[in-house]
Design a protein around this motif. Structure first.
Motif, PDB file in Angstrom:
ATOM      1  N   GLU A 141       0.789  -1.234   0.000  1.00  0.00           N
ATOM      2  CA  GLU A 141       0.000   0.000   0.000  1.00  0.00           C
ATOM      3  C   GLU A 141       0.821   1.283   0.000  1.00  0.00           C
ATOM      4  O   GLU A 141       0.366   2.296  -0.506  1.00  0.00           O
ATOM      5  CB  GLU A 141      -0.944  -0.010   1.220  1.00  0.00           C
ATOM      6  N   ASP A 142       2.025   1.256   0.581  1.00  0.00           N
ATOM      7  CA  ASP A 142       2.764   2.532   0.719  1.00  0.00           C
ATOM      8  C   ASP A 142       4.199   2.237   1.132  1.00  0.00           C
ATOM      9  O   ASP A 142       4.552   2.303   2.313  1.00  0.00           O
ATOM     10  CB  ASP A 142       2.062   3.393   1.778  1.00  0.00           C
ATOM     11  N   LYS A 143       5.050   1.942   0.153  1.00  0.00           N
ATOM     12  CA  LYS A 143       6.416   1.532   0.483  1.00  0.00           C
ATOM     13  C   LYS A 143       7.236   2.672   1.084  1.00  0.00           C
ATOM     14  O   LYS A 143       8.276   2.432   1.704  1.00  0.00           O
ATOM     15  CB  LYS A 143       7.108   0.965  -0.746  1.00  0.00           C
ATOM     16  N   ARG A 144       6.817   3.920   0.889  1.00  0.00           N
ATOM     17  CA  ARG A 144       7.518   5.063   1.490  1.00  0.00           C
ATOM     18  C   ARG A 144       6.792   5.576   2.735  1.00  0.00           C
ATOM     19  O   ARG A 144       6.966   6.735   3.113  1.00  0.00           O
ATOM     20  CB  ARG A 144       7.666   6.187   0.453  1.00  0.00           C
ATOM     21  N   PHE A 145       5.995   4.716   3.346  1.00  0.00           N
ATOM     22  CA  PHE A 145       5.158   5.135   4.480  1.00  0.00           C
ATOM     23  C   PHE A 145       5.969   5.822   5.582  1.00  0.00           C
ATOM     24  O   PHE A 145       5.545   6.826   6.149  1.00  0.00           O
ATOM     25  CB  PHE A 145       4.421   3.921   5.042  1.00  0.00           C
ATOM     26  N   SER A 152       2.267  11.814  -0.493  1.00  0.00           N
ATOM     27  CA  SER A 152       3.392  11.491  -1.372  1.00  0.00           C
ATOM     28  C   SER A 152       3.172  12.130  -2.731  1.00  0.00           C
ATOM     29  O   SER A 152       2.415  11.605  -3.554  1.00  0.00           O
ATOM     30  CB  SER A 152       3.516   9.968  -1.533  1.00  0.00           C
ATOM     31  N   GLY A 155       3.796   9.744  -5.487  1.00  0.00           N
ATOM     32  CA  GLY A 155       2.715   8.765  -5.680  1.00  0.00           C
ATOM     33  C   GLY A 155       1.520   9.364  -6.399  1.00  0.00           C
ATOM     34  O   GLY A 155       0.910   8.728  -7.256  1.00  0.00           O
ATOM     35  N   SER A 177      -2.906   7.222  -3.060  1.00  0.00           N
ATOM     36  CA  SER A 177      -3.031   7.586  -1.650  1.00  0.00           C
ATOM     37  C   SER A 177      -2.008   6.868  -0.800  1.00  0.00           C
ATOM     38  O   SER A 177      -1.720   5.680  -1.014  1.00  0.00           O
ATOM     39  CB  SER A 177      -4.433   7.261  -1.143  1.00  0.00           C
ATOM     40  N   THR A 178      -1.499   7.550   0.173  1.00  0.00           N
ATOM     41  CA  THR A 178      -0.647   6.926   1.180  1.00  0.00           C
ATOM     42  C   THR A 178      -1.529   6.204   2.185  1.00  0.00           C
ATOM     43  O   THR A 178      -2.751   6.352   2.199  1.00  0.00           O
ATOM     44  CB  THR A 178       0.175   7.983   1.909  1.00  0.00           C
ATOM     45  N   ILE A 179      -0.907   5.410   3.031  1.00  0.00           N
ATOM     46  CA  ILE A 179      -1.667   4.756   4.095  1.00  0.00           C
ATOM     47  C   ILE A 179      -2.341   5.797   4.974  1.00  0.00           C
ATOM     48  O   ILE A 179      -3.486   5.630   5.400  1.00  0.00           O
ATOM     49  CB  ILE A 179      -0.749   3.827   4.917  1.00  0.00           C
TER      50      ILE A 179
END
Length: 748
Positions: A141-145, A152, A155, A177-179
């Motif tokens: 869902e969001d590897k750069r969380f 992001s 993203g 969308s980010t988490i």
């Protein structure tokens, strides 16, 4: 001293000292002045052309406006962020995101077999879930969380590019969308549900999860406020507890329990990948709906986890080789129709509309449920042509009305969730005839009494003459009541119904639980009335238990989760007596002859006694077999949803095969018990003794027919021998019985 020089002025040294000869004091030399560096030569002023100058002029204006607008926007966003920040509640109050409570259904052994509403597995945190699950969620869902402040830009830009490339508008489809932004949606940006504003909670939730530029603009400050208010662990904890994961599961703990029968703390990499994969489309990807599709999505997640370093290649390959599998309870999907029926028979405020978490203890036997489903599948696979759209339903219950299994239909395309066991009103055909004979037996007649199977016509007021026909088009003449029922003869059934009175037949059937509206004419005896399978099965249970009514039930107790006190107890059971126990036992004997030598021989069991009745309606639109052993009552219905006629099917055919297959399976390992049968003597005592009669399968009957009453369609039994001396004494006694019967029925 003479000089030379031709008169020139002599050379004289400059006076260096003042007069008087004193040498002056030497003065310090002044410091050298610092030389100023030469000024830097000015660059010659560049002269622009007209166009370049104009552009530069406007750029200066735009830049001046832009930085001021940016400053103002930053202040506004900052104010909005601060507002949201001040409104955000503590983390613990955000974990349970359900609008309603859940209903957990337990089988007769206390094991969970179904859930309704939105289940919540309880609070979990980043620290106590499986590391594999944490990694799968972040990777998917969001590897750069852990590296952004809630939003992001990269993203979002990537999502816009994908949407435009696929022909959608910039913010329709992939949202990037980010988490944190997804959590903002789950929280509906802090807007609580207001019944006055929204037509339903579904509409409210759809709006909360909507896309578009306006939604994104609102999400950004809310997401930033969350990042400032909560830690990354807190945000991920909210997400793991509130995310919907299909099959009514809200949160990863509930989903892990629902699909795998274990805690989210103990899931494997393959299981974690499957759970994380559900976030994309929870209902469509739910493994209970399509396990293969869910496993394919899990493989994608495993690839992401490997790519981002959460799994080694060996671990990823192992997860692919051994994909996640459903738990036994989830895999069997047992009791879906049964669970729906229990929910329908439970008050809404404690079932469909409950705001509490409710536990319902039921009568379901998962072993019997699985065997009933397997039996139905086996018969259709082995005896029905492939591609048939015929439907079937099965109900299994105990003699007290406790439903042990329910199959509401075959799982075929476009079958829907329609429960044919409880909702389909269909004509009952000859499966209704036992209630006709129940009345006669309760009035004192015997299974060994005779009825005349000859042509018969009734003049029905307003409709004209009515002449029932037998299924085979033949007439048997004088036959016993037992033979008439065993062979499902129509003319005898109508004659007996007319003798005892249709009103009494209606009353007995209704008291046994056939609650649907009864037909008014003489065709009542032939099953022209409609009923549901569960009603008919419950009515037959009343015959098995000795003649008392039965209310089928599935609910044994209802409690609030975590409490021991019952809010509701058993929802049905044995009720008032309908016919005498002796009459019920006599009827059981007659119905056993249906299986032993009548229309239901294909239902005969190899190791135990059984009784039942076939049923086929006009044009074979419905086919029934309902019957019982000493332990279980089983009802089977077969037909088309669109009421088309069946081809080559009667109640003694496929329904009897299904019934037998179910009975053989559910009685495996159960000790055989005899049925409570009784054969009362016929209403006239024969003086010549008893002898076997081949007409009714070896049942003994009097050898003097002139002493035996029979039904010819009039309002009283008739004696073959007329007024003979040999038959007179018994005939007089029979006349007294008949007179009492006529008085009870109001017949002159």
């Amino acid at each position: 001293m003479a000089t030379s020089g031709g008169g020139k002025r002599p050379l004289v040294a400059d006076r260096r000292y003042p007069a008087g000869g004193a040498k002056p004091k030497a003065k310090a030399a002044p410091p050298p002045k610092k030389r100023k560096p030469d000024p830097k030569p000015r660059r010659p002023r560049r002269r622009h052309g007209f166009i370049a100058g104009t552009l530069l002029f406007f750029w200066r204006i735009v830049w001046g406006v832009l930085w001021r607008v940016t400053a103002v926007a930053t202040m506004v966003v900052g104010g909005v962020v601060f507002y949201f920040y001040s409104q955000l509640p503590p983390v613990d109050s955000l974990l349970d995101g359900r609008a309603r409570g859940s209903v957990t259904l337990l089988d007769r052994d206390g094991k969970v077999f179904a859930w309704r509403g939105e289940t919540f597995g309880g609070q979990i945190t980043v620290d106590n879930v499986s590391k594999h699950l944490h990694d799968a969620i972040v990777a998917t869902e969001d590897k750069r969380f852990y590296y952004h402040l809630g939003v992001s830009p990269r993203g979002i830009a990537s999502a816009i590019r994908i949407n435009l490339a696929e022909g959608r508008s910039a913010f329709q489809g992939n949202g990037g969308s980010t988490i944190t932004q997804q959590v903002a949606k789950l929280l509906c940006l802090g807007v609580a549900y207001d019944p006055a504003q929204w037509k339903s909670e579904a509409e409210y939730e759809n709006d909360c999860r909507g896309g578009g530029i306006r939604r994104k603009i609102k999400e950004v400050p809310y997401a930033i406020a969350m990042e400032l208010k909560y830690s990354k662990k807190d945000i991920l904890t909210i997400y793991m507890n509130r995310a919907y994961l299909g099959a009514g599961a809200r949160g990863f703990e509930a989903a892990a329990q629902r699909y795998f029968g274990k805690s989210a703390a103990n899931v494997s990499p393959a299981e974690a990948a499957m759970l994380a994969g559900l976030l994309q489309a929870p209902s469509a990807l739910a493994p209970t709906a399509n396990l293969e599709r869910s496993q394919n999505r899990a493989n994608v997640v495993i690839g992401l986890m490997e790519e981002q370093g959460y799994l080694t290649k060996a671990e990823a390959d192992e997860a692919r080789r051994n994909p996640a599998q459903l738990s036994e309870a989830a895999r069997q999907r047992n009791g879906g129709f049964f669970a729906d029926w229990v929910m329908e028979t439970t008050p809404d405020y404690l079932a469909r509309d409950t705001t509490e978490d409710v536990i319902i203890e039921t009568t379901l036997d998962q072993r019997i449920q699985a065997q009933a489903e397997a039996a139905l599948a086996h018969v259709f696979d082995s005896k029905v042509k492939e591609g048939s759209t015929a439907q079937a339903a099965i109900v299994v219950m105990s003699a007290d009305g406790a439903v042990r299994a329910m199959v509401g239909g075959r799982a075929i395309p476009r079958a829907g969730d329609f429960n044919r066991a409880t909702m389909a009103l269909r004509q009952t055909g000859s499966s209704f005839k036992p209630f006709v004979y129940a009345v006669a037996l309760d009035l004192g007649y015997s299974p060994l009494d005779y009825v005349d199977d000859s042509p018969y016509t009734i003049n029905v007021p307003g409709s004209g003459p009515y002449s029932p026909k037998n299924y085979d088009g033949k007439f048997k003449g004088m036959i016993t009541l037992t033979q008439a029922l065993a062979e499902s003869r129509n003319i005898p059934a109508v004659k007996i119904s007319e003798l005892v009175g249709r009103d009494l037949v209606k009353k007995v059937a209704t008291d046994f639980g056939v609650a649907s509206k009864m037909a008014d004419g003489p065709a009542l005896a032939l099953g022209a009335s409609e009923s549901t399978l569960i009603e008919m099965t419950g009515a037959y249970a009343g015959i098995l238990n000795g003649g008392s009514s039965v209310t089928p039930y599935g609910l044994r107790a209802l409690k609030l989760k975590g409490e021991d006190e019952e809010l509701f107890g058993q929802g049905g059971g044995i009720g008032e007596r309908v016919i005498s126990e002796r009459a019920a036992h006599a009827l059981i004997y007659m119905m056993s002859e249906v299986i032993n030598g009548g229309t239901g021989t294909r239902a005969r069991l190899p190791d135990r006694e059984a009784a039942g009745k076939t049923g086929t309606t006009n044009s074979a639109r419905d086919a029934w077999f309902v019957g019982f052993t000493a332990d279980y009552v089983v009802g089977v219905w077969l037909g088309y949803d669109d009421n088309r006629p069946l081809t080559g099917v009667t109640g003694g055919g496929l329904p009897a095969d299904i019934w037998r297959e179910v009975m053989v399976r559910i009685n495996e390992g159960v000790a055989a018990q005899p049925l409570p049968k009784e054969i009362p003597p016929n209403t006239v005592s024969g003086t010549g003794g008893l002898a076997p009669s081949p007409d009714i399968g070896g049942v003994e009957r009097p050898i003097l027919p002139e002493e035996v009453p029979y039904f010819d369609g009039s309002n009283a039994p008739v004696y073959q021998g007329g007024s003979t001396e040999q038959g007179m004494p018994d005939a007089r006694r029979q006349e007294e019985i008949d007179r009492a019967v006529r008085e009870a029925l109001g017949i002159n």
